[in-house]
Write an enzyme that holds these catalytic residues in place. Structure first.
Site, PDB file in Angstrom:
ATOM      1  N   LEU A 670       0.839  -1.183   0.000  1.00  0.00           N
ATOM      2  CA  LEU A 670       0.000   0.000   0.000  1.00  0.00           C
ATOM      3  C   LEU A 670       0.883   1.245   0.000  1.00  0.00           C
ATOM      4  O   LEU A 670       1.856   1.329   0.750  1.00  0.00           O
ATOM      5  CB  LEU A 670      -0.900  -0.004   1.231  1.00  0.00           C
ATOM      6  CG  LEU A 670      -1.984   1.065   1.312  1.00  0.00           C
ATOM      7  CD1 LEU A 670      -3.090   0.768   0.305  1.00  0.00           C
ATOM      8  CD2 LEU A 670      -2.568   1.135   2.714  1.00  0.00           C
ATOM      9  N   ARG A 674       4.337   8.614  -2.247  1.00  0.00           N
ATOM     10  CA  ARG A 674       5.746   8.560  -1.838  1.00  0.00           C
ATOM     11  C   ARG A 674       6.489   7.750  -2.891  1.00  0.00           C
ATOM     12  O   ARG A 674       6.857   6.595  -2.667  1.00  0.00           O
ATOM     13  CB  ARG A 674       5.889   7.927  -0.444  1.00  0.00           C
ATOM     14  CG  ARG A 674       5.225   8.734   0.647  1.00  0.00           C
ATOM     15  CD  ARG A 674       5.762   8.379   2.019  1.00  0.00           C
ATOM     16  NE  ARG A 674       5.463   7.015   2.418  1.00  0.00           N
ATOM     17  CZ  ARG A 674       5.827   6.487   3.591  1.00  0.00           C
ATOM     18  NH1 ARG A 674       6.532   7.206   4.443  1.00  0.00           N
ATOM     19  NH2 ARG A 674       5.511   5.252   3.901  1.00  0.00           N
ATOM     20  N   ASN A 699      -3.135   4.281  -3.399  1.00  0.00           N
ATOM     21  CA  ASN A 699      -4.212   4.846  -2.597  1.00  0.00           C
ATOM     22  C   ASN A 699      -4.423   6.334  -2.842  1.00  0.00           C
ATOM     23  O   ASN A 699      -5.315   6.933  -2.244  1.00  0.00           O
ATOM     24  CB  ASN A 699      -3.912   4.621  -1.108  1.00  0.00           C
ATOM     25  CG  ASN A 699      -5.049   3.929  -0.397  1.00  0.00           C
ATOM     26  OD1 ASN A 699      -5.929   3.361  -1.026  1.00  0.00           O
ATOM     27  ND2 ASN A 699      -5.045   3.971   0.918  1.00  0.00           N
ATOM     28  N   ASN A 725      -9.298   6.787  -0.930  1.00  0.00           N
ATOM     29  CA  ASN A 725      -8.152   6.597  -0.050  1.00  0.00           C
ATOM     30  C   ASN A 725      -8.630   5.921   1.225  1.00  0.00           C
ATOM     31  O   ASN A 725      -9.249   6.548   2.091  1.00  0.00           O
ATOM     32  CB  ASN A 725      -7.501   7.940   0.266  1.00  0.00           C
ATOM     33  CG  ASN A 725      -6.340   7.799   1.240  1.00  0.00           C
ATOM     34  OD1 ASN A 725      -5.768   6.725   1.378  1.00  0.00           O
ATOM     35  ND2 ASN A 725      -5.996   8.880   1.907  1.00  0.00           N
ATOM     36  N   ASP A 746       4.378  -2.545   4.041  1.00  0.00           N
ATOM     37  CA  ASP A 746       4.310  -1.103   3.829  1.00  0.00           C
ATOM     38  C   ASP A 746       5.354  -0.678   2.804  1.00  0.00           C
ATOM     39  O   ASP A 746       6.359  -1.365   2.587  1.00  0.00           O
ATOM     40  CB  ASP A 746       4.540  -0.364   5.137  1.00  0.00           C
ATOM     41  CG  ASP A 746       3.347  -0.472   6.072  1.00  0.00           C
ATOM     42  OD1 ASP A 746       2.258  -0.824   5.592  1.00  0.00           O
ATOM     43  OD2 ASP A 746       3.506  -0.216   7.284  1.00  0.00           O
ATOM     44  N   ASP A 747       5.135   0.489   2.212  1.00  0.00           N
ATOM     45  CA  ASP A 747       6.079   0.951   1.196  1.00  0.00           C
ATOM     46  C   ASP A 747       7.402   1.411   1.800  1.00  0.00           C
ATOM     47  O   ASP A 747       8.371   1.626   1.059  1.00  0.00           O
ATOM     48  CB  ASP A 747       5.460   2.073   0.355  1.00  0.00           C
ATOM     49  CG  ASP A 747       5.024   3.262   1.208  1.00  0.00           C
ATOM     50  OD1 ASP A 747       5.193   3.204   2.438  1.00  0.00           O
ATOM     51  OD2 ASP A 747       4.521   4.244   0.634  1.00  0.00           O
ATOM     52  N   ASP A 748       7.461   1.577   3.120  1.00  0.00           N
ATOM     53  CA  ASP A 748       8.723   1.965   3.743  1.00  0.00           C
ATOM     54  C   ASP A 748       9.296   0.857   4.613  1.00  0.00           C
ATOM     55  O   ASP A 748      10.198   1.097   5.413  1.00  0.00           O
ATOM     56  CB  ASP A 748       8.543   3.243   4.578  1.00  0.00           C
ATOM     57  CG  ASP A 748       7.492   3.080   5.663  1.00  0.00           C
ATOM     58  OD1 ASP A 748       6.824   2.031   5.682  1.00  0.00           O
ATOM     59  OD2 ASP A 748       7.329   4.010   6.475  1.00  0.00           O
ATOM     60  N   ASP A 835      -4.674  -2.809  10.732  1.00  0.00           N
ATOM     61  CA  ASP A 835      -3.896  -3.969  11.154  1.00  0.00           C
ATOM     62  C   ASP A 835      -4.467  -4.565  12.433  1.00  0.00           C
ATOM     63  O   ASP A 835      -4.487  -5.788  12.599  1.00  0.00           O
ATOM     64  CB  ASP A 835      -2.427  -3.571  11.353  1.00  0.00           C
ATOM     65  CG  ASP A 835      -2.283  -2.294  12.161  1.00  0.00           C
ATOM     66  OD1 ASP A 835      -3.306  -1.698  12.550  1.00  0.00           O
ATOM     67  OD2 ASP A 835      -1.130  -1.863  12.395  1.00  0.00           O
TER      68      ASP A 835
END
EC number: 2.4.1.223
Length: 921
Positions: A670, A674, A699, A725, A746-748, A835
Site C-alpha cells: 500500500l 511517496r 491509494n 483513499n 508497507d512501502d517503507d 492492522d
C-alpha cells in the site's frame, strides 16, 4: 731489388721503365713471405712455449711449481677463489633439487592427464545418464498426466436441457404431509451447472400484496434486488418464490381467496412444485394462516408449524424478521464477558390457555384416547422454578404473570410480557434464558418461541429450551446443542443442577456460538432470505456461486529501469535462500470441489464456530471462495503429491519441500504519494525467491508521475487504482492475487531477503495464522477500565502488524465482505487501525494468537519520510479502536503468546558443505 720493387709498387707500379710484369712478380713475393712468417709464428712459438713450461714444472722443488696442475683443496686455499667455490656448490645443490622437482612435477602432470582423461570419460557417461534421466522424467511426466487425466478428467459441463414451459404433471402423493424432495420437487429444472436461478414474484401484482406488512415487504424487496441468485427470466428458474406474510390483521384475505390467488400464479403449474411460500413474522403473535390452505407441492418457510403441517426436509422453519429495515447496533449489544451475569436464569411469560382446554377444543374424545394425550408439565415447571427462586441459592427471576397485558399467542403457548426493550434489558442480566415450549406437543414451533430464541441469542443469554420436540429454526442444518440447551420437560427438577454444573469455558463457547448464529442467520432480512435459499440449494446439492473478487484496474506505468542491488538486502553470504523463479509465475491451485462440498461437508459448513480447521464460520449461503482448495490443510482440496527435500541442510534451503513443494507468494504494498520511497522498496524485492508478483495498491487520487520509471525486478508489478483513499484497500481480495500466501508490506518497510524467506517458511507451517515481524500487545487499563494498545518491547505479544506480515487470502475475503461494516467504517474514520482489525478477525476465528518471527520490533527504512504512525494522535486512536472492536465482537478476541520463531542460525554465514536448518523455539 725487393725494396725497389716494393717502392715501385707503392708508387703505382711505374718506375724504371714501368714494366707491369715487375709489379706482379713483387706482389707475389710479398704475399708468400707474409704467409710463411705467420705460419712460423703460429706453429713453432706455442711448441717452444709448451716445451719451456713443461721443463720448468719438472723441477725437483715441487713447492715452486707455478703452472703444474693443483688439487681442488689447494685451489680453494686461494682467498679470492673461496667465494666462487661456495657459490658453485650452492648452485649445484639447487640444480639437483630443481631437477628432482621437475621429475616430480612431470610425474604429477602425467597422473593429472590420466585423471583428465578419466573425467572426460565420466562427463561423457554423465551426459548419457542425464539424457536418459531426462527421457525418464519426460516419460514419467507423461505418465503422470495420463494418470491425472484418468483420475481427474477435464469434464465438459453438460448441456443444460430446459424443461418445457408447461411441465408434465405427475400425481401428487397420497397426502401433502408426505411431500419430500424426491416426490414433490422437479430436479430437472435445477441442473448442477444451472447456478441455482431463483425467480421472485412481485407481490404487488396480486391482491394479497396489499395486505402485507409494509416493513417486511420493503425489506424483502431490497434483499431480492441484491441477491446473486435472483433472475428475471422465469423460464430458466429453478425455484419460484412468493412472499405471503406477515399480513396485517384488518385487511387479511380469507384462506380460500389466498388459495385461489396462489393457484393462479403464472408458473404454479397446477401443483406448485418448485415453489416456495415465505411467511415471515415480525411479531410474536403472527398467525399460522397457511394451515388451512392447500399448497400442493410448494415448500413453506415460516416460524409456526403444527406437526401435521410440517414436512421435515421439505419445509423450512425460519427465524422472525425483527430488524426488518435496520442493521443491528453493535454498541447496544452487551459484551460476552463476564461469563456469569446477575441472574442464573430468567423467564417472563403468561399462559393464556391451558393444554386441557386446548385439547378439548381441537380434538374429539376418540382422538384423545387413541393419541394418548401428553401430560401437562406446565404446573410442575411453575412449581419447580418458584422453588429454585425461593431457595436463594442463586439469583433467578421467574414471573408467570405479566405486569401489563401479555402479547397475543397461540393456545397453550407462553405469551411474551412487556415491550421488546424491557425484555432485552432483563436478558442482558441473565446467564441463561428459559424458553418453555407450548404445552401442545403438536405445535412443533411457534413465533413466540422463535422470538424468545432470537432475543436470547441477540444479547448473549444462553437459551434453555424446555421441550425436546421443538423444531428450532434451520434445525436440519444447524447443531443447536452447540449454542443452546434442549432439555425434556420431565427433567425440570434437574435443570438447576445442570445449569450450575456448566464451566465458564463452556458457557463462553456456547455464548460465542450463539452470537455467531444470530449474526449469520437471524440478524437481518438479507441473512434470513440468503439462509432460506442456501438451505434449498444445499438440499439439492448445487454448489454456491463463486464469491466476487475485486477487479484490479491497472494504472499504466513504464518499466525497464534496471533494479539496483541493496547490499543490505542481497548480501546473504553463502546462505542459499532458494531459486529465483525463471519460469512464469505459478498460481496456487484453484478450487476443485465445488460439486462435492455441499454434499460432503454440510454440517461442518453450517455449524462451524471458530475452530482450528474451518476458521471462518463458513455458511453454505456464503459463496465458494475460488482459490482456497487447500486452506489450512483441512483436506478440502487437492494437494500435489510430492515429498520434501529431506533432512540435508543445503537441499532444505534450496527448495521449499514439504507437502506443497512448489508455492509462491504475492506482495501487496500500500502506498500514498511517496514515489521515491516506493521505488526503493520495489528495488529491494529484486531477486527475491518464490515471489509471484507485486500488487501496488495506489491509494492516492493522483496518478503516478508520467516520467516515473518503475524498476524491473524480474516479476510483474501490478499498480492498482482504488476508488478512495482507505486503509481497508490493503486487504481487498484483488483478482490479480493468484496465490494463497500474501505478504502485506508497507512501502517503507525494510526487510532482508533472508528474513522474508524465513517468514514464508514459518507461514507455510501455520497457514491459518498471521505470521510477521513487528509484534504488539494489548493491556487492560485498570484506572480507566478500558483496553490500551502498547508498542513497547515485550516478551509477550497479541498482535503482529500487517505492515510486514504473511496471511492467507481467505482472510482478505472475510475482512472485506464478512467482517462487520462498523469496523471498516472506523478504519476509514481514523485512517488507522486496519492492522488491529485484521488481528481481531483472525484471532476471533481461529482462537489462536499470531506468530512473530525473528527478533525485529521495527522495520522502517532509515531516512524515509515519516508515516501516519508518527502522528501524536496515532496511539490515542488505536486505543479507541481496540475498545470499539471489543464492543463489536462482544469480547476481547486477542490472545497473548510468548511464542516466537527464530532460526537457530539466523544471519549466521556457513559454507555450503555445512548443515543449515531452521529451528522453532
Amino acid at each position: 731489388e725487393l725494396m725497389t720493387g716494393y717502392t715501385m709498387l707503392r708508387n703505382g707500379g711505374v718506375g724504371n721503365g714501368g714494366q707491369p710484369w715487375m709489379l706482379r712478380w713483387s706482389s707475389r713475393i710479398r704475399l708468400t713471405w707474409l704467409s710463411f712468417t705467420l705460419f712460423i709464428i703460429l706453429v713453432f712459438f706455442p711448441l717452444i712455449a709448451h716445451y719451456y713450461l713443461t721443463t720448468i714444472d719438472d723441477a725437483d722443488d715441487a713447492g715452486k711449481r707455478i703452472f703444474g696442475p693443483r688439487t681442488g683443496n689447494e685451489l680453494c686455499e686461494v682467498k679470492h677463489v673461496q667465494d666462487l667455490c661456495r657459490i658453485r656448490e650452492s648452485v649445484s645443490e639447487e640444480l639437483l633439487q630443481l631437477e628432482a622437482k621437475r621429475q616430480e612435477l612431470n610425474s604429477e602432470i602425467a597422473k593429472l592427464n590420466l585423471k583428465i582423461e578419466a573425467c572426460k570419460k565420466s562427463i561423457e557417461n554423465a551426459k548419457q545418464d542425464l539424457l536418459q534421466l531426462k527421457n525418464v522424467i519426460s516419460q514419467t511426466e507423461h505418465s503422470y498426466k495420463e494418470l491425472m487425466a484418468q483420475n481427474q478428467p477435464k469434464l465438459s459441463l453438460p448441456i443444460r436441457l430446459l424443461p418445457d414451459k408447461d411441465d408434465a404433471t405427475f400425481p401428487l402423493p397420497k397426502s401433502n404431509r408426505n411431500c419430500r424432495l424426491h416426490n414433490c420437487f422437479d430436479y430437472s429444472r435445477c441442473p448442477l451447472t444451472s447456478g441455482f436461478p431463483v425467480y421472485v414474484y412481485n407481490s404487488d401484482d396480486y391482491p394479497f400484496g396489499s395486505s402485507l406488512d409494509p416493513l417486511i415487504k420493503q425489506a424483502f424487496e431490497a434483499t431480492v434486488r441484491t441477491n446473486v441468485y435472483v433472475t428475471e427470466n422465469a423460464n430458466i428458474a429453478c425455484v419460484y418464490i412468493i412472499l405471503v406474510g406477515e399480513m396485517q390483521e384488518p385487511v387479511m384475505p380469507k384462506p380460500t381467496e389466498l388459495e385461489q390467488q396462489l393457484h393462479s400464479l403464472p408458473y404454479w403449474r397446477t401443483d406448485g412444485h418448485n415453489h416456495l411460500i415465505i411467511n415471515l413474522s415480525r411479531k410474536s403473535e403472527t398467525q399460522n394462516f397457511i394451515y388451512n390452505i392447500s399448497t400442493g407441492r410448494a415448500m413453506i418457510a415460516q416460524s409456526t408449524f403444527y406437526d401435521v403441517q410440517y414436512r421435515p426436509g421439505f419445509d423450512i422453519v425460519v427465524s422472525p424478521l425483527v430488524h426488518a429495515m435496520s442493521e443491528p447496533n453493535f454498541l447496544e449489544i452487551p459484551p460476552q464477558v463476564p461469563v456469569k451475569r446477575k441472574y442464573l436464569f430468567s423467564f417472563q411469560g403468561e399462559k393464556i390457555e391451558s393444554l386441557r382446554s386446548s385439547l378439548q377444543e381441537v380434538r374429539s374424545f376418540e382422538e384423545e384416547i387413541e393419541g394418548n394425550a401428553p401430560a401437562d408439565y406446565d404446573d410442575r415447571i411453575i412449581t419447580t422454578l418458584k422453588a429454585v427462586q425461593d431457595s436463594k441459592l442463586d439469583f433467578v427471576l421467574v414471573e408467570f404473570t405479566c405486569k401489563n397485558q401479555p402479547k397475543a399467542s397461540l393456545p397453550t403457548e407462553w405469551a411474551l410480557c412487556g415491550e421488546r426493550d424491557d425484555r432485552l434489558e432483563l436478558l442482558k442480566l441473565s446467564t441463561f434464558a428459559l424458553i418453555i415450549t407450548p404445552g401442545d406437543t403438536h405445535l412443533v414451533i411457534s413465533s413466540g418461541c422463535a422470538m424468545r430464541l432470537f432475543e436470547a441469542l441477540e444479547v448473549g443469554a444462553i437459551p434453555v429450551v424446555l421441550g425436546e420436540q421443538v423444531q428450532l429454526p434451520y434445525n436440519d442444518v444447524i447443531r443447536w446443542n452447540e449454542a443452546a440447551l434442549i432439555i425434556p420437560k420431565p427433567r425440570i427438577t434437574e435443570v438447576h443442577f445442570l445449569l450450575r454444573s456448566i464451566s465458564d469455558n463452556d458457557l463462553l463457547a456456547m455464548r460465542r456460538q450463539g452470537r455467531f448464529l444470530w449474526e449469520t442467520y437471524f440478524s437481518t432480512s438479507d441473512n434470513v432470505f440468503s439462509t432460506v435459499l442456501a438451505i434449498i440449494r444445499t438440499r439439492i446439492q448445487i454448489p454456491a456461486a463463486p464469491i466476487r473478487e475485486e477487479t484490479a484496474v491497472e494504472i499504466p506505468h513504464r518499466s525497464g529501469k534496471a533494479a539496483g542491488t541493496d547490499p543490505n538486502m542481497a548480501d546473504n553470504g553463502d546462505l542459499d535462500l532458494g531459486p529465483v523463479e525463471t519460469e512464469p509465475p505459478y498460481a496456487s491451485p484453484k478450487y476443485l470441489r465445488n460439486f462435492t462440498l455441499t454434499a460432503m461437508d454440510i454440517y461442518r459448513n453450517w455449524n462451524s464456530a471458530p475452530g482450528p480447521f474451518h476458521l471462518f464460520p463458513y455458511t453454505p449461503f456464503d459463496p465458494v471462495l475460488p482459490s482456497e482448495a487447500k486452506f489450512l490443510g483441512s483436506g478440502t482440496g487437492f494437494r500435489p503429491i510430492g515429498g520434501g527435500a529431506g533432512g540435508s541442510g543445503k537441499e532444505f534451503q534450496a527448495a521449499l519441500g514439504g507437502n506443497v513443494p512448489r508455492e509462491q507468494f504475492t506482495v501487496v504494498m500500500l502506498t500514498y504519494e511517496r514515489e521515491e520511497v516506493l521505488m526503493n522498496s520495489l528495488e529491494r524485492l529484486n531477486g527475491l525467491p518464490y515471489l509471484n508478483k507485486v500488487v501496488v495498491v495506489w491509494n492516492s487520487p493522483k496518478f503516478p508521475s508520467e516520467d516515473l520509471l518503475w524498476p524491473d525486478i524480474g516479476v510483474p508489478i501490478m499498480v492498482v487504482r482504488t476508488e478512495k483513499n482507505s486503509l481497508n484497500n490493503r486487504f481487498l481480495p484483488w483478482n490479480e492475487i493468484e496465490t494463497e500466501a500474501i505478504l502485506s508490506i508497507d512501502d517503507d518497510a525494510h526487510l532482508r531477503h533472508d528474513e522474508i524467506m524465513f517468514g514464508f517458511r514459518v507461514w507455510r507451517e501455520a497457514r491459518d495464522r498471521i505470521v510477521g515481524f513487528p509484534g504488539r500487545y494489548h493491556a487492560w487499563d485498570i484506572p480507566h477500565q478500558s483496553w490500551l494498545y502498547n508498542s513497547n518491547y515485550s516478551c509477550e505479544l497479541s498482535m503482529v502488524l500487517t505492515g510486514a506480515a504473511f496471511f492467507h487470502k481467505y482472510y482478505a475475503y472475510l475482512y472485506s465482505y464478512v467482517m462487520p461494516q462498523a469496523i471498516r467504517d472506523m478504519v476509514d474514520e481514523y485512517i488507522n487501525c486496519e492492522d488491529i482489525a485484521m488481528n481481531f478477525l483472525v484471532s476471533h476465528l481461529t482462537r489462536k494468537p499470531p506468530i512473530k518471527v525473528t527478533s525485529r520490533w521495527t522495520f522502517r527504512c532509515p531516512g524515509c519520510p515519516q508515516a501516519l504512525s508518527h502522528d501524536d494522535s496515532h496511539f490515542h486512536e488505536r486505543h479507541k479502536c481496540i475498545n470499539f472492536f471489543v464492543k463489536v465482537y462482544g469480547y476481547m478476541p486477542l490472545l497473548y503468546t510468548q511464542f516466537r520463531v527464530d532460526s537457530v542460525l539466523f544471519k549466521t554465514r556457513l559454507p555450503h558443505d555445512k548443515t543449515k536448518c531452521f529451528k522453532f523455539i
